[in-house]
Motif scaffolding. Structure first.
Motif, PDB file in Angstrom:
ATOM      1  N   TYR A   1       0.817  -1.214   0.000  1.00  0.00           N
ATOM      2  CA  TYR A   1       0.000   0.000   0.000  1.00  0.00           C
ATOM      3  C   TYR A   1       0.854   1.269   0.000  1.00  0.00           C
ATOM      4  CZ  TYR A   1      -4.226  -2.661   1.049  1.00  0.00           C
ATOM      5  OH  TYR A   1      -5.294  -3.519   0.987  1.00  0.00           O
ATOM      6  N   TYR A   2       1.966   1.220   0.734  1.00  0.00           N
ATOM      7  CA  TYR A   2       2.725   2.452   0.965  1.00  0.00           C
ATOM      8  C   TYR A   2       3.979   2.580   0.090  1.00  0.00           C
ATOM      9  CZ  TYR A   2       0.015   3.349   5.265  1.00  0.00           C
ATOM     10  OH  TYR A   2      -0.979   3.605   6.181  1.00  0.00           O
TER      11      TYR A   2
ATOM     12  N   LYS B   1       4.491   1.493  -3.330  1.00  0.00           N
ATOM     13  CA  LYS B   1       4.170   0.968  -4.662  1.00  0.00           C
ATOM     14  C   LYS B   1       5.294   1.171  -5.661  1.00  0.00           C
ATOM     15  CE  LYS B   1      -0.772   1.588  -4.007  1.00  0.00           C
ATOM     16  NZ  LYS B   1      -1.766   2.666  -3.970  1.00  0.00           N
TER      17      LYS B   1
ATOM     18  N   SER C   1       0.824   0.224   7.581  1.00  0.00           N
ATOM     19  CA  SER C   1      -0.339  -0.268   6.835  1.00  0.00           C
ATOM     20  C   SER C   1      -0.799  -1.640   7.317  1.00  0.00           C
ATOM     21  CB  SER C   1      -0.108  -0.285   5.315  1.00  0.00           C
ATOM     22  OG  SER C   1       0.543  -1.478   4.916  1.00  0.00           O
ATOM     23  N   GLY C   2      -0.137  -2.210   8.309  1.00  0.00           N
ATOM     24  CA  GLY C   2      -0.565  -3.488   8.877  1.00  0.00           C
ATOM     25  C   GLY C   2      -0.241  -4.681   8.003  1.00  0.00           C
ATOM     26  N   VAL C   3       0.564  -4.467   6.974  1.00  0.00           N
ATOM     27  CA  VAL C   3       0.890  -5.584   6.079  1.00  0.00           C
ATOM     28  C   VAL C   3       2.355  -5.485   5.689  1.00  0.00           C
ATOM     29  CG1 VAL C   3       0.041  -4.347   4.032  1.00  0.00           C
ATOM     30  CG2 VAL C   3       0.165  -6.822   3.975  1.00  0.00           C
TER      31      VAL C   3
ATOM     32  N   PHE D   1      -5.111  -4.303  -7.511  1.00  0.00           N
ATOM     33  CA  PHE D   1      -4.314  -3.102  -7.794  1.00  0.00           C
ATOM     34  C   PHE D   1      -2.821  -3.400  -7.772  1.00  0.00           C
ATOM     35  CE2 PHE D   1      -4.225  -2.887  -3.142  1.00  0.00           C
ATOM     36  CZ  PHE D   1      -2.958  -2.381  -2.877  1.00  0.00           C
TER      37      PHE D   1
END
Lengths: 407, 407
Positions: free
Chosen positions: A325-326, A328, A357-359, A402
């Motif tokens: 997410y952060y 890319k 982002s927890g991932v 995405f």
């Protein structure tokens, strides 16, 4: 959450401590007396050992009946004490709002109890903050997103030759290791990262004997690798000896395998180390920090070329690879060169609540073996797992639309 | 990040604003003059329109040569101004550290430029904070864990008849809807939640015609449901009309489908609404807030019984079901009663960076259909998806070992 001891305060290296006191039900005569307020400030400063500069400054605010009353200020060597006193909108509830701000330690409860008694208050609320009482990751905070972690206590705060190392005891996550302002591990969720970086490649490789861990000074990856009985050699190449020493002290459950007879720790620069061990390792695991500062080269193509050379002919390399997410753009670039460099390149991920982002993602780079073909029998024999299952192994490679389209 | 306008400040409903100024290279004669400092305070108060209470209080600290110099304090109606002035350790660098704290708005740059000029400083650093400048979820903060979101601007701040609604423009996540202190949606990642709560059940049901959304006033779930051409009726039962109105204004991409001819909004209590529509819906989606306050009953067995009754004979119900990391006990209890109530009960999850722990779960409750048998052909026809794929559908039901064992 804090014990407010002096030792703790000094370890925090906070800018200062601020105690806000809201007192209600005070003796109305006392909060309406300039003399009482002046004496209170003088006595309070003695009690909490603050050096006054000048006399107390107490002024009556009378213009607006809603807020009429005394305001008080006392400069102290280390900052100041302010107070606002009055009878409230009803004219019947003596109140006092007091702020004590100092860069020198004091006992907030001592100050509160004294003030309550002095003004004959029925009750008070107290709130003490240190400017560092809630940890936020420095880099992430600047980006307008960060996890905030409630801190009970700062346990270690060291400038090592390589980085700024802190260990905190937290409100929710147990102990937490922070390097250069970024959360590395917490007792709460370290198992996710350590299981996923290790078992996915080790179960994909049919017979891993020689494993290299770059970074990993906390011992978490070594602990998982050591669960594989076929592994004969676990090399940990950690640049910073202090990480190893302090994790042994504070994270005994994480560092447990660092004493395993198969584990050998090299205190060296991982990017140089791999150049000297060509073709040697069946599995290489890069347990790095983030691509800012010293770890930046570890996200570049040249490093991956060297990793490829250090791996055996059917070797597998897995690297810590940030958030889909952060990061890319970073990950898009890494996917491009890794697809060129390796016959097999895949990205997989896992949920780690305390990472941005927890991932967290991993780059799976392999000279031969496909990650969807792995040894479920060996998987079933692994002990003490909390996250990994064969189903999780497969699901971890399934990417949101995405991100699949991007890489 | 802030523009520091008065309008913005008032909308923030902050306790106050604090500007810290560090000035260096000041004219040494000026910072060593009590008179200059006194006059500066008086003029500064006029400039930024602050009502002084009493005269400036300026004292010389001389004991320790390292910190000798003047300290100044001025009470103002809305708080105070403090300053520390001296020549620094070298005795040659005039400095001034100034804090202006007020619950009334002022222009920090105006104050800074004036002060720089007054003391002939070569440079200054300025830092203005509002006590609300970084949003943290209230409930999560208390638990010692929270995401911190950098805020550009507070756009709405309303006490509706049901809840406290805020909409922020954020530094990283675009616009953000907050209800009772909890993040509901952000432009950045709303697609994950909305796609996953909708398409998993709608593609599992062979022919969904009647869909009920409980909550969902932002329109995000309706937008995804409306992508299914076979759906004839989309009922949105949202208790709070203000949510709908303000989301239409601020989240046009999210609320887009609320104008769809198939969508009908009922401003009612969802738990009562379902009791009046027995056996009616093919799919029911519960897009609720967290199990504190008004939404608490939505996590209890009685509500699930009513949901079951409101669903058709082969109906499917999916509900927002928190984090497998942070709500283990709640989810364990919910799994227990849902396994009793429904022939098919499964838990699935997705990554949403702005939700607690970065992961959100869903309870899949079904009277007949199994979520692993779903219509991939219809899935392929859906337009504008960013997260959902058939592979993600399957992977979402794979749970980490610790959670699989718990539920």
């Amino acid at each position: 959450m804090y014990e407010h001891t002096k030792e703790e305060y000094e370890k925090m290296k906070a800018w200062g401590m601020l105690t806000s006191l809201d007192l209600h039900g005070c003796d109305m005569k006392k909060v309406e007396s300039k003399e009482t307020i002046e004496k209170w400030i003088i006595e309070l400063c003695k009690l909490i050992d603050m050096k006054r500069y000048g006399e107390p400054h107490v002024v009556y605010f009378g213009d607006n009946p809603k807020v009429s009353g005394y305001s008080a200020f006392q400069l102290i060597e280390t900052s100041g004490i302010t107070g606002h006193f009055g009878l409230g909108p009803t004219g019947k509830d003596g109140y006092a709002y007091v702020d004590i701000f100092s860069c020198k330690h004091f006992d907030p409860f001592k100050a509160a109890e004294f003030t309550k008694k002095w003004f004959g208050a029925k009750e008070y609320r107290i709130n003490t903050i240190y400017r560092k009482s809630s940890f936020q990751e420095s880099g992430e905070t600047e980006k307008g997103r960060a996890i905030s972690v409630g801190i009970k206590k700062l346990l270690e705060d060291v400038e090592t030759p390589y980085q700024h190392l802190q260990i905190f005891d937290t409100v929710y996550f147990g102990k937490m290791l922070v390097l250069d302002g970024a959360i590395m591990i917490t007792d709460f969720d370290e198992f996710v990262y350590h299981e996923m970086i290790s078992h996915v490649p080790l179960l994909t490789h049919p017979n891993p004997k020689r494993v290299l861990i770059i970074g990993g000074g906390d011992g978490g990856v070594a602990r998982e690798v050591a669960k594989h009985p076929g592994v004969e050699e676990i090399h940990v190449c950690e640049i910073d000896e202090t990480v190893v020493d302090l994790c042994k002290k504070h994270f005994p459950k994480v560092s447990t395998a660092l004493g395993d007879r198969r584990v050998k720790i090299f205190y060296e620069d991982g990017s140089k180390f791999i150049k000297e061990h060509k073709g040697h390792y069946d599995v290489i695991l890069v347990d790095s920090s983030d691509p800012v500062g010293p770890a930046e080269p570890l996200f570049k193509e040249n490093f991956y070329k060297d990793l490829k050379d250090a791996a055996a002919a059917d070797g597998i390399i897995v690297t810590q690879s940030e958030s889909m997410y952060y990061h890319k753009e970073l990950l898009k670039g890494m996917a491009e060169f890794n697809k060129r460099l390796f016959p097999v390149y895949k990205y997989y991920h896992a949920n780690v609540p305390t990472y941005p982002s927890g991932v967290i993602g991993f780059s799976f780079c392999s000279k031969k073996h496909e990650p969807m073909k792995f040894d479920e029998k060996r998987a079933a024999q692994l002990k003490g797992l909390q996250y990994y299952t064969p189903e999780i192994h497969r699901a971890a490679f399934v990417l949101p639309k995405f991100f699949r389209e991007l890489t």
